[in-house]
Design a protein around this motif. Structure first.
Motif, PDB file in Angstrom:
ATOM      1  N   ASP A  42      29.781 -21.004 -31.656  1.00 53.03           N
ATOM      2  CA  ASP A  42      30.254 -20.569 -30.274  1.00 53.03           C
ATOM      3  C   ASP A  42      31.171 -21.135 -29.675  1.00 53.03           C
ATOM      4  O   ASP A  42      32.058 -20.276 -29.197  1.00 53.03           O
ATOM      5  N   GLY A  43      31.748 -22.320 -29.958  1.00 51.95           N
ATOM      6  CA  GLY A  43      32.717 -23.001 -29.300  1.00 51.95           C
ATOM      7  C   GLY A  43      34.135 -22.045 -29.751  1.00 51.95           C
ATOM      8  O   GLY A  43      35.010 -21.923 -29.004  1.00 51.95           O
ATOM      9  N   ARG A  44      34.172 -21.923 -31.030  1.00 52.50           N
ATOM     10  CA  ARG A  44      35.351 -21.169 -31.926  1.00 52.50           C
ATOM     11  C   ARG A  44      35.122 -19.752 -31.441  1.00 52.50           C
ATOM     12  O   ARG A  44      36.469 -19.206 -31.330  1.00 52.50           O
ATOM     13  N   ALA A  45      34.331 -19.012 -31.190  1.00 54.00           N
ATOM     14  CA  ALA A  45      34.053 -17.719 -30.809  1.00 54.00           C
ATOM     15  C   ALA A  45      34.588 -17.694 -29.522  1.00 54.00           C
ATOM     16  O   ALA A  45      35.209 -16.465 -29.068  1.00 54.00           O
ATOM     17  N   ILE A  46      34.285 -18.176 -28.478  1.00 53.09           N
ATOM     18  CA  ILE A  46      34.608 -18.394 -27.121  1.00 53.09           C
ATOM     19  C   ILE A  46      36.129 -18.762 -27.042  1.00 53.09           C
ATOM     20  O   ILE A  46      36.823 -18.073 -26.265  1.00 53.09           O
ATOM     21  N   HIS A  47      36.626 -19.773 -27.773  1.00 50.30           N
ATOM     22  CA  HIS A  47      38.021 -19.904 -27.759  1.00 50.30           C
ATOM     23  C   HIS A  47      38.807 -18.635 -28.180  1.00 50.30           C
ATOM     24  O   HIS A  47      39.713 -18.224 -27.581  1.00 50.30           O
ATOM     25  N   ALA A  48      38.454 -17.733 -29.102  1.00 50.03           N
ATOM     26  CA  ALA A  48      38.911 -16.693 -29.798  1.00 50.03           C
ATOM     27  C   ALA A  48      38.922 -15.583 -28.363  1.00 50.03           C
ATOM     28  O   ALA A  48      39.672 -14.917 -28.451  1.00 50.03           O
ATOM     29  N   LEU A  49      37.763 -15.678 -27.761  1.00 48.02           N
ATOM     30  CA  LEU A  49      37.671 -14.686 -26.675  1.00 48.02           C
ATOM     31  C   LEU A  49      38.290 -14.796 -25.684  1.00 48.02           C
ATOM     32  O   LEU A  49      39.137 -14.036 -25.038  1.00 48.02           O
ATOM     33  N   GLU A  50      38.648 -16.337 -25.125  1.00 49.50           N
ATOM     34  CA  GLU A  50      39.605 -16.597 -24.052  1.00 49.50           C
ATOM     35  C   GLU A  50      41.032 -16.478 -24.268  1.00 49.50           C
ATOM     36  O   GLU A  50      41.544 -15.769 -23.721  1.00 49.50           O
ATOM     37  N   SER A  51      41.156 -16.564 -25.530  1.00 48.90           N
ATOM     38  CA  SER A  51      42.670 -16.416 -25.891  1.00 48.90           C
ATOM     39  C   SER A  51      43.250 -14.800 -25.951  1.00 48.90           C
ATOM     40  O   SER A  51      44.088 -14.413 -25.531  1.00 48.90           O
ATOM     41  N   ALA A  52      41.927 -13.981 -26.494  1.00 44.65           N
ATOM     42  CA  ALA A  52      42.149 -12.787 -26.529  1.00 44.65           C
ATOM     43  C   ALA A  52      42.370 -12.027 -25.060  1.00 44.65           C
ATOM     44  O   ALA A  52      43.082 -11.278 -24.692  1.00 44.65           O
ATOM     45  N   LEU A  53      41.435 -12.710 -24.188  1.00 45.48           N
ATOM     46  CA  LEU A  53      41.458 -11.843 -22.848  1.00 45.48           C
ATOM     47  C   LEU A  53      42.943 -12.180 -22.054  1.00 45.48           C
ATOM     48  O   LEU A  53      43.263 -11.221 -21.316  1.00 45.48           O
ATOM     49  N   TYR A  54      43.321 -13.451 -22.562  1.00 46.46           N
ATOM     50  CA  TYR A  54      44.579 -13.742 -21.850  1.00 46.46           C
ATOM     51  C   TYR A  54      45.524 -12.863 -22.337  1.00 46.46           C
ATOM     52  O   TYR A  54      46.451 -12.498 -21.649  1.00 46.46           O
ATOM     53  N   ASP A  55      45.567 -12.773 -23.595  1.00 48.53           N
ATOM     54  CA  ASP A  55      46.791 -11.652 -24.182  1.00 48.53           C
ATOM     55  C   ASP A  55      46.442 -10.155 -23.715  1.00 48.53           C
ATOM     56  O   ASP A  55      47.338  -9.803 -23.166  1.00 48.53           O
ATOM     57  N   VAL A  56      45.379  -9.822 -23.624  1.00 45.01           N
ATOM     58  CA  VAL A  56      45.076  -8.532 -23.196  1.00 45.01           C
ATOM     59  C   VAL A  56      45.235  -8.265 -21.644  1.00 45.01           C
ATOM     60  O   VAL A  56      45.937  -7.215 -21.349  1.00 45.01           O
ATOM     61  N   ASN A  57      44.860  -9.286 -20.872  1.00 45.71           N
ATOM     62  CA  ASN A  57      44.917  -9.139 -19.501  1.00 45.71           C
ATOM     63  C   ASN A  57      46.530  -9.211 -19.237  1.00 45.71           C
ATOM     64  O   ASN A  57      46.955  -8.408 -18.017  1.00 45.71           O
ATOM     65  N   GLN A  58      47.243  -9.843 -19.805  1.00 51.52           N
ATOM     66  CA  GLN A  58      48.774  -9.775 -19.517  1.00 51.52           C
ATOM     67  C   GLN A  58      49.136  -8.627 -19.935  1.00 51.52           C
ATOM     68  O   GLN A  58      50.186  -7.910 -19.163  1.00 51.52           O
TER      69      GLN A  58
END
Length: 154
Positions: A42-58
């Motif tokens: 879960d920690g690794r998947a959440i980290h990937a989701l956080e990084s992805a949302l930062y990228d896409v939101n930008q």
């Protein structure tokens, strides 16, 4: 002798907070949509989701600001063109975030098995990661109304 099983189902109810305009991400939905099993913590998947949302939101920051100035409080309030169903922008957004997160996980999957066989398997995953990045780019292009490809004469 004991057996440690990997890759099973997970029952996580974890969520990833997002900017007010964009939807909260649910880890279980990401796992189901992108076929991410329990071998990814879960920690690794959440980290990937956080990084992805930062990228896409930008990448969508200007588009989101324009929509908010026009009165849309969230992505769900943005009216899609007549040829798209209601909620299409949210689904495209989730596709962009999920595909970016999945590509990130695949690119780091090489460290899951560092044997020679594992390296060979990881090399085969590289084109798949590129496919996910393409899917994310296309979803972002669809949201902002930009053509999916640019062709120039050299």
């Amino acid at each position: 002798m004991s057996l440690i099983a990997a890759g099973g189902e997970t029952e996580s109810t974890a969520t990833v907070d997002n900017a007010e305009f964009f939807p909260t991400l649910e880890l279980a939905q990401f796992r189901e949509a992108m076929r991410v099993d329990g071998t990814i913590t879960d920690g690794r998947a959440i980290h990937a989701l956080e990084s992805a949302l930062y990228d896409v939101n930008q990448q969508l920051a200007t588009w989101a600001a324009e929509k908010q100035e026009a009165g849309a409080a969230t992505i769900n309030d943005v009216q899609p063109p007549a040829w798209l169903p209601a909620g299409a922008y949210k689904r495209l957004y989730l596709r962009a975030v999920y595909a970016t997160a999945k590509a990130s996980l695949i690119e780091r999957y090489r460290d899951y098995d560092s044997s020679g066989e594992g390296d060979n398997k990881a090399d085969k995953l590289d084109p798949v990661a590129d496919d996910y990045r393409r899917d994310a780019a296309w979803a972002i292009s669809d949201i902002v109304g930009r053509s999916r490809s640019t062709v120039e004469l050299i």
